[in-house]
Motif scaffolding. Sequence first.
Motif, PDB file in Angstrom:
ATOM      1  N   PHE A 124       3.717   5.154  -1.327  1.00 23.81           N
ATOM      2  CA  PHE A 124       3.678   4.013  -0.668  1.00 23.81           C
ATOM      3  C   PHE A 124       1.978   3.961  -0.017  1.00 23.81           C
ATOM      4  O   PHE A 124       1.569   2.895   0.292  1.00 23.81           O
ATOM      5  CB  PHE A 124       4.763   4.054   0.492  1.00 23.81           C
ATOM      6  N   ILE A 125       1.718   5.081   0.488  1.00 22.91           N
ATOM      7  CA  ILE A 125       0.459   5.343   1.082  1.00 22.91           C
ATOM      8  C   ILE A 125      -0.767   4.817   0.229  1.00 22.91           C
ATOM      9  O   ILE A 125      -1.498   3.866   0.396  1.00 22.91           O
ATOM     10  CB  ILE A 125       0.144   6.555   1.513  1.00 22.91           C
ATOM     11  N   TYR A 126      -0.611   5.165  -1.321  1.00 20.91           N
ATOM     12  CA  TYR A 126      -1.598   4.515  -2.100  1.00 20.91           C
ATOM     13  C   TYR A 126      -1.645   3.107  -2.064  1.00 20.91           C
ATOM     14  O   TYR A 126      -2.738   2.231  -2.041  1.00 20.91           O
ATOM     15  CB  TYR A 126      -1.515   5.159  -3.481  1.00 20.91           C
ATOM     16  N   THR A 127      -0.562   2.435  -2.260  1.00 19.34           N
ATOM     17  CA  THR A 127      -0.415   1.068  -2.389  1.00 19.34           C
ATOM     18  C   THR A 127      -1.060   0.354  -1.230  1.00 19.34           C
ATOM     19  O   THR A 127      -1.169  -0.840  -1.045  1.00 19.34           O
ATOM     20  CB  THR A 127       0.968   0.418  -2.432  1.00 19.34           C
ATOM     21  N   ARG A 128      -0.861   0.867   0.114  1.00 23.92           N
ATOM     22  CA  ARG A 128      -1.452   0.477   1.198  1.00 23.92           C
ATOM     23  C   ARG A 128      -2.835   0.827   1.556  1.00 23.92           C
ATOM     24  O   ARG A 128      -3.755  -0.158   2.000  1.00 23.92           O
ATOM     25  CB  ARG A 128      -0.674   0.895   2.450  1.00 23.92           C
ATOM     26  N   THR A 129      -3.482   1.912   1.242  1.00 28.37           N
ATOM     27  CA  THR A 129      -4.802   2.606   1.464  1.00 28.37           C
ATOM     28  C   THR A 129      -5.624   1.999   0.037  1.00 28.37           C
ATOM     29  O   THR A 129      -6.922   1.969   0.111  1.00 28.37           O
ATOM     30  CB  THR A 129      -5.097   4.014   1.607  1.00 28.37           C
ATOM     31  N   LYS A 130      -4.989   1.902  -1.033  1.00 28.98           N
ATOM     32  CA  LYS A 130      -5.874   1.745  -2.259  1.00 28.98           C
ATOM     33  C   LYS A 130      -6.842   2.880  -2.507  1.00 28.98           C
ATOM     34  O   LYS A 130      -7.861   2.455  -3.300  1.00 28.98           O
ATOM     35  CB  LYS A 130      -6.659   0.369  -2.407  1.00 28.98           C
ATOM     36  N   ARG A 131      -6.748   3.951  -1.965  1.00 29.26           N
ATOM     37  CA  ARG A 131      -7.669   4.946  -2.342  1.00 29.26           C
ATOM     38  C   ARG A 131      -6.977   6.220  -2.659  1.00 29.26           C
ATOM     39  O   ARG A 131      -6.060   6.756  -1.818  1.00 29.26           O
ATOM     40  CB  ARG A 131      -8.319   5.451  -0.938  1.00 29.26           C
TER      41      ARG A 131
END
Length: 255
Positions: free
Chosen positions: A225-232
């Motif tokens: 979930f965090i990756y889909t929001r930060t893209k990092r």
Amino acid sequence: MDNIDLQKNGLHLTRPTDSNWNYRVFFSLIMRTLLFIVFGAVFVGLFSVLGSETPLKAGEKWWPFQAILANIATYFILRSFLRKEGIPYKSMFNYQKDSQRKYAAETLWLVLVGFVLGGVSLYVAAYLLFGTFSLPTTMFQEIPVWALVLALILFPLTNGLVETPTYIGYALPRLYAITGKQWLAIILAGLALAFQHVALPLVFDIPYMLWRFLSFIPLAFALGFIYTRTKRLIPIMLAHYLMDLQLVIQLAFMM
């Protein structure tokens, strides 16, 4: 090549016309579990040849090297998958020179999230399965000092470079391209990431294996979930490295 527009979520991807592309994506979900089993079996076989009366038990303590060998194999397999798409391995990282401070800040709060969420999940799963908050100590067995030093260097480094890149950097955006549903991609990648832990170390104890699986599900979902929001991906990799480093340091202090 058919373009898959994932700009809305910051996940840019080009789908190859190669019919095996889908198979590679779904294979990536089980690849590391299979590799853990293979290299775990290698250690069991080795101790069996050396005359151990309990080769499975003897192989348990060598789980860092079971993981290291699996990580090396993962790198070469994943790199070959990416080459078939015409992109280099490092493309998943999307490194930006002017983002070091942002990487550092995100890494610190990801470590905090990891220890809190991951730690709570370990104890909750243990209570649900074993009726106690005491954690199993299977992974904390004595190994030679030279092996501990190598594990301290190689385990967190190789794990950080391939584990989250496999499930979050490679599989997740491609699963989104295949299914068209971001939430489903997060669930599939997260479940696969959590499930690989049932084979590390290689034991045939169903409650212990189930504990390993359940313990990692919340954190695996959170990272996706965090990756889909930060893209990092880099902060996730760095946080993963630090958490795995802590695990081996803990092993050293418990010996």
